[in-house]
Design an enzyme around this catalytic site. Structure first.
Site, PDB file in Angstrom:
ATOM      1  N   TYR A   1      -2.521 -10.650  11.534  1.00 46.12           N
ATOM      2  CA  TYR A   1      -3.279 -10.081  10.410  1.00 46.12           C
ATOM      3  C   TYR A   1      -4.757 -10.480  10.527  1.00 46.12           C
ATOM      4  O   TYR A   1      -5.635  -9.624  10.456  1.00 46.12           O
ATOM      5  CB  TYR A   1      -2.679 -10.570   9.096  1.00 46.12           C
ATOM      6  CG  TYR A   1      -3.276  -9.902   7.875  1.00 46.12           C
ATOM      7  CD1 TYR A   1      -2.950  -8.584   7.549  1.00 46.12           C
ATOM      8  CD2 TYR A   1      -4.164 -10.580   7.048  1.00 46.12           C
ATOM      9  CE1 TYR A   1      -3.497  -7.965   6.433  1.00 46.12           C
ATOM     10  CE2 TYR A   1      -4.705  -9.975   5.930  1.00 46.12           C
ATOM     11  CZ  TYR A   1      -4.368  -8.667   5.617  1.00 46.12           C
ATOM     12  OH  TYR A   1      -4.920  -8.052   4.503  1.00 46.12           O
TER      13      TYR A   1
ATOM     14  N   ASP B   1      -0.557   8.862   2.306  1.00 44.20           N
ATOM     15  CA  ASP B   1       0.337   7.721   2.563  1.00 44.20           C
ATOM     16  C   ASP B   1       1.480   8.214   3.437  1.00 44.20           C
ATOM     17  O   ASP B   1       1.563   9.401   3.798  1.00 44.20           O
ATOM     18  CB  ASP B   1       0.851   7.126   1.243  1.00 44.20           C
ATOM     19  CG  ASP B   1       1.094   5.608   1.346  1.00 44.20           C
ATOM     20  OD1 ASP B   1       1.642   5.167   2.374  1.00 44.20           O
ATOM     21  OD2 ASP B   1       0.748   4.888   0.396  1.00 44.20           O
TER      22      ASP B   1
ATOM     23  N   LYS C   1      -7.716  -7.769  11.230  1.00 38.90           N
ATOM     24  CA  LYS C   1      -8.735  -7.548  10.199  1.00 38.90           C
ATOM     25  C   LYS C   1     -10.131  -7.916  10.713  1.00 38.90           C
ATOM     26  O   LYS C   1     -11.126  -7.335  10.306  1.00 38.90           O
ATOM     27  CB  LYS C   1      -8.393  -8.320   8.928  1.00 38.90           C
ATOM     28  CG  LYS C   1      -7.209  -7.736   8.162  1.00 38.90           C
ATOM     29  CD  LYS C   1      -7.518  -6.331   7.617  1.00 38.90           C
ATOM     30  CE  LYS C   1      -6.417  -5.799   6.742  1.00 38.90           C
ATOM     31  NZ  LYS C   1      -6.737  -4.492   6.130  1.00 38.90           N
TER      32      LYS C   1
ATOM     33  N   VAL D   1      -1.371   6.445   9.504  1.00 35.32           N
ATOM     34  CA  VAL D   1      -2.703   6.194  10.066  1.00 35.32           C
ATOM     35  C   VAL D   1      -2.672   5.790  11.532  1.00 35.32           C
ATOM     36  O   VAL D   1      -3.713   5.765  12.183  1.00 35.32           O
ATOM     37  CB  VAL D   1      -3.473   5.125   9.242  1.00 35.32           C
ATOM     38  CG1 VAL D   1      -3.676   5.584   7.810  1.00 35.32           C
ATOM     39  CG2 VAL D   1      -2.791   3.758   9.306  1.00 35.32           C
TER      40      VAL D   1
ATOM     41  N   ASN E   1      -7.709   2.239   3.658  1.00 35.74           N
ATOM     42  CA  ASN E   1      -7.096   1.167   2.871  1.00 35.74           C
ATOM     43  C   ASN E   1      -5.711   0.769   3.382  1.00 35.74           C
ATOM     44  O   ASN E   1      -5.267  -0.351   3.137  1.00 35.74           O
ATOM     45  CB  ASN E   1      -7.010   1.636   1.402  1.00 35.74           C
ATOM     46  CG  ASN E   1      -6.114   0.756   0.567  1.00 35.74           C
ATOM     47  OD1 ASN E   1      -6.454  -0.395   0.278  1.00 35.74           O
ATOM     48  ND2 ASN E   1      -4.952   1.285   0.186  1.00 35.74           N
TER      49      ASN E   1
HETATM   50  N1  NAD Z   1      -3.355  -7.683  -1.663  1.00 34.23           N
HETATM   51  C1  NAD Z   1      -4.137  -8.549  -1.049  1.00 34.23           C
HETATM   52  O1  NAD Z   1      -4.125  -9.749  -1.385  1.00 34.23           O
HETATM   53  C2  NAD Z   1      -5.084  -8.092   0.024  1.00 34.23           C
HETATM   54  C3  NAD Z   1      -6.071  -8.987   0.442  1.00 34.23           C
HETATM   55  C4  NAD Z   1      -6.948  -8.592   1.443  1.00 34.23           C
HETATM   56  C5  NAD Z   1      -6.858  -7.336   1.990  1.00 34.23           C
HETATM   57  N2  NAD Z   1      -5.890  -6.489   1.579  1.00 34.23           N
HETATM   58  C6  NAD Z   1      -5.835  -5.184   2.215  1.00 34.23           C
HETATM   59  O2  NAD Z   1      -5.864  -4.173   1.233  1.00 34.23           O
HETATM   60  C7  NAD Z   1      -5.180  -3.014   1.711  1.00 34.23           C
HETATM   61  C8  NAD Z   1      -4.152  -2.598   0.677  1.00 34.23           C
HETATM   62  O3  NAD Z   1      -3.236  -3.667   0.490  1.00 34.23           O
HETATM   63  P1  NAD Z   1      -2.214  -3.745  -0.747  1.00 34.23           P
HETATM   64  O4  NAD Z   1      -2.269  -5.130  -1.235  1.00 34.23           O
HETATM   65  O5  NAD Z   1      -2.467  -2.621  -1.668  1.00 34.23           O
HETATM   66  O6  NAD Z   1      -0.842  -3.572   0.040  1.00 34.23           O
HETATM   67  P2  NAD Z   1       0.455  -2.699  -0.319  1.00 34.23           P
HETATM   68  O7  NAD Z   1       1.493  -3.216   0.589  1.00 34.23           O
HETATM   69  O8  NAD Z   1       0.679  -2.681  -1.772  1.00 34.23           O
HETATM   70  O9  NAD Z   1       0.007  -1.217   0.139  1.00 34.23           O
HETATM   71  C9  NAD Z   1      -0.177  -0.881   1.493  1.00 34.23           C
HETATM   72  C10 NAD Z   1      -0.105   0.627   1.610  1.00 34.23           C
HETATM   73  O10 NAD Z   1      -0.325   0.992   2.972  1.00 34.23           O
HETATM   74  C11 NAD Z   1       0.643   1.985   3.313  1.00 34.23           C
HETATM   75  N3  NAD Z   1       0.875   1.985   4.754  1.00 34.23           N
HETATM   76  C12 NAD Z   1       1.478   1.040   5.515  1.00 34.23           C
HETATM   77  N4  NAD Z   1       1.550   1.444   6.796  1.00 34.23           N
HETATM   78  C13 NAD Z   1       0.978   2.680   6.846  1.00 34.23           C
HETATM   79  C14 NAD Z   1       0.747   3.617   7.879  1.00 34.23           C
HETATM   80  N5  NAD Z   1       1.127   3.401   9.159  1.00 34.23           N
HETATM   81  N6  NAD Z   1       0.109   4.784   7.562  1.00 34.23           N
HETATM   82  C15 NAD Z   1      -0.259   5.025   6.299  1.00 34.23           C
HETATM   83  N7  NAD Z   1      -0.069   4.188   5.264  1.00 34.23           N
HETATM   84  C16 NAD Z   1       0.549   3.017   5.552  1.00 34.23           C
HETATM   85  C17 NAD Z   1       1.885   1.617   2.519  1.00 34.23           C
HETATM   86  O11 NAD Z   1       2.769   2.716   2.397  1.00 34.23           O
HETATM   87  C18 NAD Z   1       1.264   1.195   1.196  1.00 34.23           C
HETATM   88  O12 NAD Z   1       1.065   2.293   0.333  1.00 34.23           O
HETATM   89  C19 NAD Z   1      -4.583  -3.420   3.055  1.00 34.23           C
HETATM   90  O13 NAD Z   1      -5.405  -2.966   4.102  1.00 34.23           O
HETATM   91  C20 NAD Z   1      -4.563  -4.920   2.988  1.00 34.23           C
HETATM   92  O14 NAD Z   1      -4.573  -5.505   4.266  1.00 34.23           O
HETATM   93  C21 NAD Z   1      -5.003  -6.829   0.602  1.00 34.23           C
END
Ligand code: NAD
Length: 253
Positions: free
Chosen positions: A153, A38, A157, A62, A88
């Site tokens: 977004y 992270d 995606k 990333v 992720n």
């Molecule tokens: N929560 C939802 O409803 C949902 C739905 C569909 C998809 N997603 C996808 O699931 C994944 C995780 O989402 P989440 O809900 O846990 O979000 P979250 O915001 O809780 O976690 C996102 C994580 O990504 C990290 N991050 C952000 N930018 C970064 C970078 N440049 N390099 C490395 N790490 C980075 C953050 O530090 C954090 O730990 C994402 O790709 C999100 O798009 C989430």
């Protein structure tokens, strides 16, 4: 509990987020050594302390090509082979009408969500060549639908979905499988960022749950279970798929 990932090493990006934590925990429970990656400011050490022996922290933005390359190079120098990569990490800035979308916000979504996934897939395929491996990209159901107030977004995606298929084609001859999980709405910090001024959390969650055939939202643990399935030996013949995990929200349910 089955230990189907015994002896395997899994690198998970965005590890300290809502879904990342659940994915790390489930892969570790299945026997994997987890490299929890992270941003430097994220509480990775505290997470790793919960994952058991063999797991470790990694600072990885990333969007930074050289950090990806250094991460895999360090693994090789340490004799550690990454068998599973979970792309992720992601960002979502909600509620921006398309016509008002600032270009830098658009580019930032592509940098993290799309470019980050590309870089991870490319470096993992280079690293896994000759011995195989599994990559799971966390896309989104919003990569399949067009929401005017979430254009950056949705579009970034959608790019993850095609990157998954292209990477699956590329890695296939080396036994490298690449698949995507499409979460629907899952209660995490990211989802709660959708709250409108004055809106209660329960109202937002209730509305989103009403779209699902099952009348509930998927939990982080549900997403982690799907990742484990696609990363594990049970999916040995599965590559290039996009698996919705959304309690029956899409398509046309
Ligand atoms: N929560 C939802 O409803 C949902 C739905 C569909 C998809 N997603 C996808 O699931 C994944 C995780 O989402 P989440 O809900 O846990 O979000 P979250 O915001 O809780 O976690 C996102 C994580 O990504 C990290 N991050 C952000 N930018 C970064 C970078 N440049 N390099 C490395 N790490 C980075 C953050 O530090 C954090 O730990 C994402 O790709 C999100 O798009 C989430």
């Amino acid at each position: 509990m089955a230990q189907e990932l015994n002896g395997k090493t899994a690198l998970v990006t965005g590890a300290t987020g809502g879904l990342g934590r659940a994915i790390c925990a489930r892969l570790a429970q299945a026997g994997a050594s987890v490299i929890a990656a992270d941003l430097p400011q994220a509480p990775i050490a505290a997470l790793v302390a919960t994952l058991g022996a063999g797991s470790r922290a990694l600072h990885l933005d990333v969007t930074r090509e050289e950090q990806w390359q250094a991460a895999f190079q360090t693994c090789e120098e340490d004799g550690q082979k990454v068998d599973i990569l979970v792309n992720n990490a992601g960002i979502f800035t909600p509620n921006i009408p398309f016509a008002d979308m600032p270009f830098d916000v658009w580019k930032k979504h592509f940098a993290v969500n799309a470019d980050g996934t590309f870089l991870g897939c490319r470096e993992a395929i280079r690293h896994m060549r000759g011995r195989g491996g599994a990559i799971v990209n966390i896309a989104s159901s919003m990569g399949l639908v067009a929401l005017a107030e979430a254009g950056a977004y949705c579009a970034s995606k959608a790019a993850v979905l095609m990157t998954t298929r292209v990477a699956a084609r590329s890695g296939g001859p080396d036994g490298i499988r690449v698949n995507a999980v499409l979460p629907g709405a899952v209660p995490t910090d990211m989802l709660m960022g959708n709250l409108q001024a004055g809106q209660q959390e329960s109202d937002l969650l209730g509305t989103l749950a009403s779209y699902a055939a099952m009348g509930r939202l998927a939990r982080p643990e549900d997403i982690a279970e799907a990742v484990l399935m696609l990363a594990g030996p049970g999916a040995a013949a599965i590559s290039g798929v996009a698996l919705p995990v959304d309690c029956g929200t899409i398509p046309g349910g």
